[in-house]
Design a protein around this motif. Structure first.
Motif, mmCIF file in Angstrom:
data_model
loop_
_atom_site.group_PDB
_atom_site.id
_atom_site.type_symbol
_atom_site.label_atom_id
_atom_site.label_comp_id
_atom_site.label_asym_id
_atom_site.label_seq_id
_atom_site.Cartn_x
_atom_site.Cartn_y
_atom_site.Cartn_z
ATOM 1 N N TYR A 171 0.820 -1.203 0.000
ATOM 2 C CA TYR A 171 0.000 0.000 0.000
ATOM 3 C C TYR A 171 0.860 1.262 0.000
ATOM 4 N N TYR B 232 0.139 3.649 6.600
ATOM 5 C CA TYR B 232 0.785 2.373 6.291
ATOM 6 C C TYR B 232 2.293 2.431 6.521
ATOM 7 N N PRO C 40 -6.011 -6.742 -1.177
ATOM 8 C CA PRO C 40 -5.281 -5.470 -1.319
ATOM 9 C C PRO C 40 -4.738 -5.247 -2.723
ATOM 10 N N CYS D 279 -5.536 -2.001 -5.094
ATOM 11 C CA CYS D 279 -4.496 -1.192 -5.733
ATOM 12 C C CYS D 279 -4.748 -1.052 -7.230
#
Length: 337
Positions: free
Chosen positions: A34, A91, A286, A290
């Protein structure tokens, strides 16, 4: 399943099925994914959408050919891009000092951007197809119609995205310092969960995909027929390129997420208990998010490469700004000498 650090809170909170594997290593890789991915798309997304808004709003006088929808698409992208620095901070530092409200707002903006982008890509495709099929209607079409449609789209999409934040709560064990993927998901009744999954997939992906597909088909079919009054073959080819690129962006950015969405919801509600499947779905989630965020960088390419007036205005006024800047530097240099 045991997790030694706080980063596994979402897995513990959303998954009551005990699996033998350890997700700690993947959680650390996910944070890095991330962080670097958002860093990678932040500058191109910010510059691309800011320039697009500058050109579309200031220098294009004729708000036709889906320009209003492009402006709204750029606004949706820019809203998400502006929230990326806070995501990067979280993050990277694994802490959230900005409060619960800001956390939920940034969380909400990601999904608002995704589904607003889908909605406006559909609007662009529909309008280009409809104006091509019915050129006389296009001449009577008013700018205010697009504005009203855009307002309705924002209201509907905003309302439909509200369950994404209603499903999330801050973790008391982490004193409100967790956000985004570490927010636990509320447990729902089976009927409610199935309804939400079906509603999200149909309205957010399947129906838009069908609409864009039909638009492409009708334009291709019209190219095979005799030229309609008011539109040349080149006009039709430009309209087809616009719709096909919208379709390409739609499929590339949003298909992986929506394929994984059903499985992820089933995992979060413990409807899938096979540990290998659960791990694969959680790890791909995830990555799919993205890929979906890439639309912020790809949408400006639609404006530039597929809108002739946008390209002309950007070239003309960009050159004027550059000439003005160079003249200013020259005058400053002459003054110093």
């Amino acid at each position: 399943m045991t997790c030694p650090n706080a980063s596994c809170m979402e897995v513990n909170a959303t998954s009551r099925v005990n699996c033998p594997h350890n997700m700690t290593s993947w959680e650390e890789h996910m944070n890095s994914l991330y962080t670097y991915f958002y860093l990678l798309i932040f500058i191109p997304g910010l510059l691309g959408n800011s320039i697009a808004l500058w050109v579309l709003c200031r220098f294009i006088s004729k708000k036709t050919k889906a320009i209003i929808f492009m402006i709204n698409l750029a606004v949706a992208d820019l809203a998400h891009v502006l929230s990326l620095p806070l995501r990067i901070y979280y993050y990277f530092t694994h802490s959230w000092p900005f409060g619960k409200g800001m956390c939920l707002l940034c969380f909400y903006l990601k999904y608002l951007n995704m589904y607003a982008s889908i909605a406006f890509l559909v609007c662009i495709s529909l309008q280009r197809c409809a104006f091509l099929m019915h050129p006389f209607c296009a001449k009577k079409w008013k700018r205010r119609y697009d504005v009203r449609i855009s307002i309705v789209v924002w209201l509907v999409v905003g309302l439909c995205c509200s369950p994404f934040i209603l499903m999330r709560t801050n973790s008391e064990q982490q004193n409100g310092t967790s956000c985004f993927k570490d927010l636990p998901t509320r447990k729902l009744k089976l009927g409610t969960a199935v309804t939400m999954m079906a509603f999200g997939e149909l309205l957010g992906f399947v129906i838009p995909l069908i609409i864009i597909g039909f638009c492409s088909y009708f334009i291709v079919h019209s190219l095979q027929q005799s030229t309609q009054a008011g539109y040349s073959v080149n006009d039709k080819k430009r309209a087809l390129r616009m719709v096909l690129v919208c379709t390409g962006v739609f499929l590339f950015c949003f298909t992986p997420y929506h394929i994984n969405f059903l499985l992820y919801m089933m995992v979060s509600q413990d409807l899938i208990t096979e540990c290998t499947v659960r791990q694969a779905v959680q790890q791909f989630h995830p990555i799919s998010l993205c890929i979906a965020s890439l639309n912020c960088c790809l949408n400006p390419l639609i404006y530039y490469f597929l809108t002739t007036e946008f390209r002309q205005q950007l070239s003309r006024h960009g050159s004027s700004v550059l000439r003005g800047r160079l003249m200013s530097l020259e005058s400053t240099s002459s003054y110093k000498e």
